[in-house]
Design an enzyme around this catalytic site. Structure first.
Site, short mmCIF file in Angstrom:
data_model
loop_
_atom_site.label_atom_id
_atom_site.label_comp_id
_atom_site.label_asym_id
_atom_site.label_seq_id
_atom_site.Cartn_x
_atom_site.Cartn_y
_atom_site.Cartn_z
N ARG A 111 0.85 -1.26 0.01
CA ARG A 111 -0.02 -0.09 -0.04
C ARG A 111 0.71 1.11 -0.20
O ARG A 111 1.71 1.49 0.96
CB ARG A 111 -0.83 -0.07 1.37
CG ARG A 111 -1.61 1.15 1.44
CD ARG A 111 -3.05 1.19 1.09
NE ARG A 111 -3.76 2.57 1.22
CZ ARG A 111 -4.91 2.63 2.07
NH1 ARG A 111 -5.43 1.52 2.88
NH2 ARG A 111 -5.53 3.64 1.80
N ARG A 168 -5.92 1.30 -4.28
CA ARG A 168 -5.13 0.85 -3.16
C ARG A 168 -4.70 -0.62 -3.30
O ARG A 168 -5.83 -1.39 -3.41
CB ARG A 168 -5.34 1.09 -1.66
CG ARG A 168 -6.63 0.71 -1.08
CD ARG A 168 -7.92 1.29 -1.78
NE ARG A 168 -8.18 2.58 -1.44
CZ ARG A 168 -8.57 3.35 -0.29
NH1 ARG A 168 -9.16 2.63 0.61
NH2 ARG A 168 -8.80 4.69 -0.40
N ASP A 197 -6.58 -2.20 1.82
CA ASP A 197 -7.21 -1.43 2.83
C ASP A 197 -8.07 -2.11 3.86
O ASP A 197 -8.62 -3.22 3.70
CB ASP A 197 -8.33 -0.38 2.42
CG ASP A 197 -9.04 0.51 2.93
OD1 ASP A 197 -8.50 1.08 3.81
OD2 ASP A 197 -10.01 0.76 2.75
C1 X6L Z 1 -20.32 11.41 -1.71
C2 X6L Z 1 -18.94 11.65 -1.51
C3 X6L Z 1 -20.76 10.01 -1.45
C4 X6L Z 1 -18.01 10.62 -0.97
C5 X6L Z 1 -19.90 9.17 -1.15
C6 X6L Z 1 -17.88 7.20 -0.13
C7 X6L Z 1 -16.17 8.69 -0.52
C8 X6L Z 1 -16.88 6.06 0.14
C9 X6L Z 1 -15.17 7.59 -0.01
C10 X6L Z 1 -18.20 9.55 -0.91
C11 X6L Z 1 -17.33 8.28 -0.61
C12 X6L Z 1 -15.41 6.47 0.11
C13 X6L Z 1 -13.67 1.70 -1.28
C14 X6L Z 1 -14.56 2.42 -2.29
C15 X6L Z 1 -13.23 3.72 -1.35
C16 X6L Z 1 -13.85 0.25 -1.34
C17 X6L Z 1 -15.59 0.57 -3.01
C18 X6L Z 1 -14.55 5.38 0.82
C19 X6L Z 1 -13.38 5.61 0.61
N1 X6L Z 1 -13.11 2.52 -0.80
N2 X6L Z 1 -15.53 1.68 -2.99
N3 X6L Z 1 -14.17 3.63 -2.28
N4 X6L Z 1 -14.98 -0.17 -2.21
N5 X6L Z 1 -16.32 -0.11 -3.68
O1 X6L Z 1 -13.40 -0.34 -0.37
O2 X6L Z 1 -14.95 4.41 1.03
S1 X6L Z 1 -12.42 5.16 -0.80
MG MG Z 2 -11.67 2.11 3.53
MG MG Z 3 -8.87 2.72 5.57
#
Ligand code: X6L
Ligand code: MG
Ligand code: MG
Length: 171
Positions: free
Chosen positions: A87, A96, A99
């Protein structure tokens, strides 16, 4: 008894490299720590990325562990396991190799800069709720349960792959 084990739910995700190998490596690393016991693991889901820049699809799963480690000590282990799996932290919410997020630590509620418990966004994310509900449908999430929230969440970005042991040739 001097102390008692705490049940902790961890969310795993990978969208770079050999994603199945990353999840396997993470579960193996957790198991190999003498002070962490694996209680349950969900199936693996392929999930559309949420938030952040354009990036590859994720594999996500959730595990339950029991441990005597403090939240901070467990967080350190998780960060070390992420680093051991290549990572590199670049942009926020970027792709990444691995995580490892603490979702909840027993009934602990805390809000520090490094670690918020329970995880503040857990109730909104299908890629967390759906696998979590497989192994802990009765777990309280806010004023609700993982099972009820998972039943209501939009699953259109999720595809259930199967248990990690059965993820044969999947990348
Ligand atoms: C509006 C703005 C709505 C931001 C949602 C949701 C941002 C989740 C970051 C959000 C928003 C995240 C994963 C991911 C990430 C994962 C999948 C996060 C942090 N990690 N998508 N996106 N799986 N499918 O593990 O969770 S980055
Ligand atoms: Mg996460
Ligand atoms: Mg994390």
């Amino acid at each position: 008894m001097a102390s008692t084990q705490t049940t902790v739910y961890l969310a795993l995700g990978s969208n770079l490299g050999d994603r199945v190998a990353m999840l396997r490596g993470a579960v193996e690393a957790l198991r190999s720590e003498g002070d962490i016991r694996l209680l349950a693991e969900s199936a693996v889901y392929e999930t559309a990325p949420v938030g952040g820049p354009e990036q590859p699809d994720y594999l996500n799963m959730v595990v339950a562990v029991a441990t005597l480690l403090s939240p901070d000590a467990l967080l350190e282990r998780c960060l070390a396991i992420e680093t051991a799996h290549g990572r590199v932290r670049r942009e926020r919410w970027g792709a990444r190799t691995l995580d490892l997020d603490l979702l909840s630590y027993g009934d602990t509620e805390r809000q520090t800069e490094r670690l918020r418990l329970p995880h503040p966004r857990m109730a909104e994310r299908a890629f967390v709720l759906v696998p979590l509900a497989e192994i802990a449908p009765e777990l309280r999430v806010g004023d609700n349960t993982a099972g009820r929230l998972a039943a209501q969440v939009d699953r259109s970005g999720l595809r259930r792959i199967g248990m990690l042991e059965e993820c044969g040739g999947a990348r």
